[in-house]
Structures are given as structure tokens and as C-alpha cells.
Design an enzyme around this catalytic site. Structure first.
Site, PDB file in Angstrom:
ATOM      1  N   TYR A   1       0.857  -1.119   0.050  1.00 24.59           N
ATOM      2  CA  TYR A   1       0.026  -0.038   0.015  1.00 24.59           C
ATOM      3  C   TYR A   1       0.809   1.230   0.010  1.00 24.59           C
ATOM      4  O   TYR A   1       0.515   2.090  -0.454  1.00 24.59           O
ATOM      5  CB  TYR A   1      -1.057  -0.063   0.965  1.00 24.59           C
ATOM      6  CG  TYR A   1      -2.232  -0.758   0.719  1.00 24.59           C
ATOM      7  CD1 TYR A   1      -3.020  -0.624  -0.185  1.00 24.59           C
ATOM      8  CD2 TYR A   1      -2.132  -2.405   1.352  1.00 24.59           C
ATOM      9  CE1 TYR A   1      -4.274  -1.422  -0.536  1.00 24.59           C
ATOM     10  CE2 TYR A   1      -3.326  -2.996   0.788  1.00 24.59           C
ATOM     11  CZ  TYR A   1      -4.217  -2.503   0.159  1.00 24.59           C
ATOM     12  OH  TYR A   1      -5.299  -3.359  -0.349  1.00 24.59           O
TER      13      TYR A   1
ATOM     14  N   GLN B   1     -16.129   0.661  -5.358  1.00 20.95           N
ATOM     15  CA  GLN B   1     -15.612  -0.258  -5.107  1.00 20.95           C
ATOM     16  C   GLN B   1     -14.092  -0.091  -4.968  1.00 20.95           C
ATOM     17  O   GLN B   1     -13.059  -0.766  -4.502  1.00 20.95           O
ATOM     18  CB  GLN B   1     -15.550  -1.675  -5.646  1.00 20.95           C
ATOM     19  CG  GLN B   1     -17.130  -1.933  -5.908  1.00 20.95           C
ATOM     20  CD  GLN B   1     -17.149  -3.253  -6.799  1.00 20.95           C
ATOM     21  OE1 GLN B   1     -17.067  -4.387  -6.819  1.00 20.95           O
ATOM     22  NE2 GLN B   1     -17.522  -2.638  -8.107  1.00 20.95           N
TER      23      GLN B   1
ATOM     24  N   ASP C   1      -8.918   4.098  -4.365  1.00 28.23           N
ATOM     25  CA  ASP C   1      -8.231   5.398  -4.729  1.00 28.23           C
ATOM     26  C   ASP C   1      -9.177   6.712  -4.499  1.00 28.23           C
ATOM     27  O   ASP C   1     -10.446   6.396  -4.035  1.00 28.23           O
ATOM     28  CB  ASP C   1      -7.828   5.341  -6.162  1.00 28.23           C
ATOM     29  CG  ASP C   1      -8.954   5.266  -7.275  1.00 28.23           C
ATOM     30  OD1 ASP C   1     -10.012   6.206  -6.873  1.00 28.23           O
ATOM     31  OD2 ASP C   1      -9.266   4.306  -7.724  1.00 28.23           O
TER      32      ASP C   1
ATOM     33  N   HIS D   1     -14.766  -0.533  -0.176  1.00 30.78           N
ATOM     34  CA  HIS D   1     -13.618  -1.160   0.023  1.00 30.78           C
ATOM     35  C   HIS D   1     -12.535  -0.590   1.009  1.00 30.78           C
ATOM     36  O   HIS D   1     -11.505  -1.133   0.933  1.00 30.78           O
ATOM     37  CB  HIS D   1     -13.412  -2.141  -1.093  1.00 30.78           C
ATOM     38  CG  HIS D   1     -14.169  -2.719  -1.652  1.00 30.78           C
ATOM     39  ND1 HIS D   1     -14.156  -3.334  -2.979  1.00 30.78           N
ATOM     40  CD2 HIS D   1     -15.243  -3.531  -1.073  1.00 30.78           C
ATOM     41  CE1 HIS D   1     -15.115  -4.180  -3.106  1.00 30.78           C
ATOM     42  NE2 HIS D   1     -15.970  -4.197  -2.098  1.00 30.78           N
TER      43      HIS D   1
ATOM     44  N   GLY E   1     -17.599   0.555 -15.243  1.00 31.57           N
ATOM     45  CA  GLY E   1     -16.064  -0.211 -14.863  1.00 31.57           C
ATOM     46  C   GLY E   1     -16.152  -1.062 -13.972  1.00 31.57           C
ATOM     47  O   GLY E   1     -15.030  -1.510 -13.440  1.00 31.57           O
TER      48      GLY E   1
END
Length: 233
Positions: A53, A86, A89, A104, A177
Site C-alpha cells: 500500500y 469499490q 483510490d 472497500h 467499470g
């Protein structure tokens, strides 16, 4: 003012240069998703997860929202829009979307580790580190190890009920998407009202058979142009 619920997946950010673990490219080529994106992986090797991460945040800092992000944000000029994403970013926010539900989690945020399979944390414990790094030994004020504010595979999705409420209240449901393969988000369309039109923008076939659905088989950026044409915008 009509309400639009927008569900987005990795495809909306892929055109900004953020790869997904289902497609080759970027960070995922160097890591096993189940080792860096699952609660079992965290419990086995938290240092590896933190490393991943840290790399993701570094990559995120170098990319920008694309035309699809901006088009979704611009819908707020005419509609009450809530984005359910989901993605972990922050590209929707950077594009100007003001109501974003992160199913998420968010890669730019961290919180104290709270125990195996345990999501009993307070929102007050979550804080934004931007594009900074966290390593093993970095502790929260309560003395516990900091972990990414991410819903790992194997953990519950605490904001799914909020997402259900958003979809249930929508006049239009737009899905961008995502191939609708990851649950529970993949089942959100079932909560749309009977009279609510559903638009799905994704170049791939999607496993949805519903008379309310219009499938725009395009990438996110091109698909948003087509969607706006259908709306008459």
C-alpha cells in the site's frame, strides 16, 4: 432534483493508469493479491501488506482523474449524485464528486489494528496520511499497529447497507467499470426501484439479465459520453 446512484469499479480508474489485480500491469504483477489484499495475508505478513500500500499510494500520487471521473462529478450540476465505489483510490474526490461511499476502504487512510476478523473501530480512529508511508512499528495513539483502512478479502463490508439505501432511493442507477463479479457490490442493482433505469458501462459481458438494464459496451470514458447522450445532456 432527480437522484443518481453511481457504482464504480476498477475500470473507471484503469484509464488513469491504475491497474487491477485481474489484469496484468503495475503493482499487481509483483504481488499475489491474496497475500496483500486479504485479512489472512495481513495476519501472516503485515510488513508485506504495508509495503504494497505504500507503493500503491506512491502510484496514486502520480496519476490524475480521467474524463469518466470528471463526467461523473459534473452530473452534480443537474442531479443529486452519490458515488458508491469499490475502488480504494481518491480519484472521484479529486475530480470533484462530493458524496462518495467507499465500500472497500480508502488507501490514503489508516487506522489501528483491531484484531483478527474484527471491524470494531471508530471513525474517529481513522485518519488520512495522504500519500505517506506506514511501516511495521508505526503505532496509533492507542498503541496498536497502524493498518491500511481497507476492507480486505475475508472481512465484512461495513458500508454495504448504506449503499443499499442509496440505490433504493435512486431514480437512475449508473454502473461504470465493473463486470459485477465481486459481491456484495455485484448485487446492488437488485435494490433499485422497479421503475429505475439501470445503465451499465463496461466493455465486457456482464452477468445481469434484467429488463431495466441498458448495457453500454465501452470503456468508462467513452461510455460516459454515450450515457450523457442517452440522458440528453
Amino acid at each position: 432534483m432527480k437522484k443518481i446512484a453511481v457504482l464504480t469499479g476498477a475500470g473507471v480508474s484503469a484509464e488513469s493508469g491504475l491497474g487491477t489485480y485481474r489484469d496484468s500491469g503495475g503493482l499487481w504483477d509483483s504481488y499475489d493479491p491474496m497475500e496483500v489484499a486479504s485479512i489472512d495475508g495481513w495476519n501472516r505478513n503485515p510488513a508485506l501488506v504495508l509495503e504494497f500500500y505504500n507503493g500503491f499510494r506512491k502510484q496514486l500520487r502520480s496519476v490524475s482523474p480521467n474524463a469518466a471521473h470528471r463526467a461523473i462529478a459534473a452530473l452534480e450540476d443537474r442531479f443529486e449524485v452519490t458515488v458508491i465505489t469499490q475502488n480504494v483510490d481518491n480519484l472521484h474526490e479529486r475530480a470533484g464528486s462530493t458524496r462518495v461511499v467507499h465500500l472497500h476502504g480508502e488507501a490514503t487512510k489508516v487506522r489501528p489494528e483491531s484484531g483478527e476478523y474484527d471491524l470494531t473501530y471508530s471513525e474517529k480512529e481513522v485518519f488520512d496520511i495522504g500519500y505517506g508511508e506506514v511501516v511495521l512499528g508505526d503505532l496509533a495513539p492507542n498503541g496498536k499497529q497502524l493498518r491500511p483502512h481497507i476492507v480486505f478479502f475475508g472481512e465484512a463490508v461495513p458500508k454495504i447497507e448504506k449503499a443499499m439505501d442509496v440505490v433504493s432511493a435512486a431514480d437512475i442507477f449508473l454502473i461504470v467499470g465493473t463486470s459485477l463479479a465481486v459481491y456484495p457490490a455485484a448485487g446492488l442493482y437488485r435494490y433499485a426501484k422497479n421503475e429505475c433505469p439501470i445503465y451499465i458501462i463496461d466493455p465486457k459481458e456482464v452477468p445481469v439479465r434484467d429488463k431495466r438494464v441498458t448495457h453500454i459496451r465501452e470503456t468508462a470514458t467513452v461510455g460516459m459520453e454515450r450515457f450523457l447522450e442517452l440522458l440528453g445532456e
